[in-house]
Write an enzyme that holds these catalytic residues in place. Structure first.
Site, PDB file in Angstrom:
ATOM      1  N   THR A  83       0.563  -0.905  -0.308  1.00  0.00           N
ATOM      2  CA  THR A  83       0.355   0.194  -0.260  1.00  0.00           C
ATOM      3  C   THR A  83       1.474   1.205   0.305  1.00  0.00           C
ATOM      4  O   THR A  83       1.596   1.744   0.971  1.00  0.00           O
ATOM      5  CB  THR A  83      -1.118  -0.180   1.222  1.00  0.00           C
ATOM      6  N   LYS A 120      -6.543   1.240  -3.779  1.00  0.00           N
ATOM      7  CA  LYS A 120      -6.886   1.122  -2.415  1.00  0.00           C
ATOM      8  C   LYS A 120      -6.850   2.280  -1.352  1.00  0.00           C
ATOM      9  O   LYS A 120      -6.865   1.826  -0.391  1.00  0.00           O
ATOM     10  CB  LYS A 120      -5.177   0.724  -2.281  1.00  0.00           C
ATOM     11  N   LYS A 132      -0.286   4.764   8.538  1.00  0.00           N
ATOM     12  CA  LYS A 132       0.172   5.177   7.388  1.00  0.00           C
ATOM     13  C   LYS A 132      -0.622   5.833   6.345  1.00  0.00           C
ATOM     14  O   LYS A 132      -0.244   6.703   5.691  1.00  0.00           O
ATOM     15  CB  LYS A 132       1.192   4.332   7.100  1.00  0.00           C
TER      16      LYS A 132
END
Length: 288
Positions: A94, A169, A237
């Site tokens: 990711t 995503k 994050k």
């Protein structure tokens, strides 16, 4: 031969499914102990990303953040310098779409074909091979790796050009983070009104306002045990990636920025290694 770099919560399960289907793997992880189970199942160990690449026609990476991906791809003993010409790099990490497009260009310079293919799903779908791959890149390259993605996942969604997989995503994880935080706050509010937590959870779950994934968090909230399926520090994050990309594109995301700070405070509180559903623990009234 398949290479696999990054054997954390997700990568280890994904690689394990490939081995279970009879595929030969060379694996690498910064800490070798995380590869022990895979080595017991027959995987080969690559001492460095370079060595892993030299034995691979297709290389998967599943790493924590853009810095980690760049390090193993372009750093000392980086794999991009050593993959065979014409081979394929599939990055399931990711990261942000700007970074994916840059990695696609770096791969092109080395005559390597690239896909960004992050996954929707956490530990349990990774174990059972039920991930959803969100893919950016050329359709003909995707067709070559589709059999391997089908081993690790239940669906493949080709989003478009390089960077579009990681774009989607980030959209998905933004919704996950916000939905979990709103759900946790609603449960806490119900408890503050004197309602039993179990009744609040059972009433909300399955209702029109609650995402289906939240049913899987019910037991964690009931028991206050947050064994990580998706660590809270990772969703924080991802929210940083979301807001950074939004700033780059001139997009205003006021709710996302607030959500990012809430998860950031929860991480500072010491909940970073717990499942991201532990945001409920942070929001509990006695801890305010």
């Amino acid at each position: 031969m398949i290479g696999f770099i990054g054997l954390g919560i997700m990568g280890s399960r994904m690689a394990g499914n490939l081995i279970s289907e009879g595929h030969r793997l060379t694996v690498y992880n910064r800490t070798k102990e995380k590869a022990d189970d895979l080595l017991d199942q027959g995987a080969l160990w690559g001492e460095t990303p370079k060595e892993t690449a030299q034995q691979s026609d297709i290389l998967f990476t599943m790493l924590t953040n853009p810095k980690a991906v760049e390090s193993v791809a372009l750093g000392e003993d980086g794999f991009l310098h050593h993959l065979p010409k014409g081979s394929i790099w599939v990055d399931c990490s990711t990261v942000n779409p700007t970074f994916s497009r840059r990695m696609a260009e770096e791969a092109r310079k080395h005559d390597i074909r690239f896909l960004d293919a992050p996954v929707a799903g956490s530990l349990k779908p990774a174990e059972s091979g039920e991930l959803v791959f969100l893919v950016g890149g050329e359709a003909e390259v995707l067709d070559k790796v589709r059999p391997y993605l089908n081993v690790m996942g239940k669906a493949i969604s080709h989003q478009g050009d390089h960077g579009s997989g990681t774009s989607m995503k980030l959209v998905v994880n933004l919704m996950l983070a916000q939905s979990m935080a709103v759900f946790a706050e609603a449960v806490n509010f119900g408890e503050s009104l004197g309602l039993e937590k179990k009744n609040v959870l059972e009433t909300l779950i399955g209702g029109p306002t609650t995402g289906a994934f939240l049913a899987g968090k019910k037991d964690k909230l009931l028991t206050n045990q947050y064994e990580a399926e998706f660590p809270l520090e990772h969703i924080q994050k991802d929210l940083n990636l979301v807001t950074g990309e939004a700033y780059h594109n001139g997009s205003a995301l006021p709710i996302a920025n607030l959500t990012k700070e809430i998860y950031g405070l929860a991480n500072q509180y010491g909940l970073g290694k717990e499942d991201f559903s532990a945001i409920y623990e942070f929001l509990r009234t006695p801890q305010k």
